[in-house]
Design an enzyme around this catalytic site. Structure first.
Site, PDB file in Angstrom:
ATOM      1  N   CYS A 194       4.511  -0.447   7.660  1.00  0.00           N
ATOM      2  CA  CYS A 194       5.161  -1.386   8.588  1.00  0.00           C
ATOM      3  C   CYS A 194       6.472  -0.834   9.138  1.00  0.00           C
ATOM      4  O   CYS A 194       7.048  -1.419  10.058  1.00  0.00           O
ATOM      5  CB  CYS A 194       5.427  -2.718   7.897  1.00  0.00           C
ATOM      6  SG  CYS A 194       6.502  -2.554   6.470  1.00  0.00           S
ATOM      7  N   CYS A 228       5.642  -6.890   0.384  1.00  0.00           N
ATOM      8  CA  CYS A 228       7.067  -6.773   0.709  1.00  0.00           C
ATOM      9  C   CYS A 228       7.929  -6.820  -0.552  1.00  0.00           C
ATOM     10  O   CYS A 228       9.064  -6.341  -0.546  1.00  0.00           O
ATOM     11  CB  CYS A 228       7.504  -7.882   1.658  1.00  0.00           C
ATOM     12  SG  CYS A 228       6.471  -8.055   3.120  1.00  0.00           S
TER      13      CYS A 228
HETATM   14 FE1  FES Z   1       7.080  -4.418   5.754  1.00  0.00          FE
HETATM   15 FE2  FES Z   1       7.489  -6.839   4.841  1.00  0.00          FE
HETATM   16  S1  FES Z   1       6.234  -6.269   6.505  1.00  0.00           S
HETATM   17  S2  FES Z   1       8.100  -4.967   3.942  1.00  0.00           S
END
Ligand code: FES
Length: 135
Positions: free
Chosen positions: A35, A104
């Protein structure tokens, strides 16, 4: 579809202990390539205890809440107990995370562990071999 708990929202809106730390005793960096989120954790260690934790973060709301609550869990713990903290402890302290946001939680504890590891490496670097100490 699940939603963020009130605790997650509260930590996201008013993150605790966020910022840079001068002369940190350990620094840990962790990113999630899937991400692009990134966090840097700073620790201050006194008498083998985590006296303070700060962090800088570029991340999603869940990761900011995770970082914030991680500092609350870590401050005041001795280094051994801080190393025993888990992603699960973070999730529990936030009253849960939505299933799709559980990954996360990894950033907070991994960043903390890396900072402690960095502290240990600095400390080992300062310890002189036995024969040097005896002259
Ligand atoms: Fe990357 Fe939360 S979406 S750590």
């Amino acid at each position: 579809m699940s939603f963020y708990s009130e605790k997650v929202v509260s930590h996201f809106k008013e993150p605790k202990n966020v910022g840079f730390m001068e002369d940190a005793d350990g620094i840990g960096e962790i990113g999630d390539p899937s991400c692009g989120d990134f966090m840097r954790v700073f620790i201050r260690v006194r008498d083998n205890t985590i006296a303070d934790v700060k962090y800088q973060i570029r991340g999603c709301p869940a990761s900011i809440a995770v970082a914030s609550v991680m500092t609350e869990l870590a401050i005041g713990k001795d280094l051994d107990d801080a190393l025993m903290l888990t992603d699960d402890d973070v999730v529990k302290a936030l009253d849960g995370l939505p299933e799709e946001k559980l990954h996360c939680s990894v950033l907070g504890i991994t960043g903390l562990r890396k900072a402690i590891q960095d502290h240990f490496m600095r400390y080992i670097g300062d310890v002189k071999p036995q024969e040097d100490q005896n002259g």
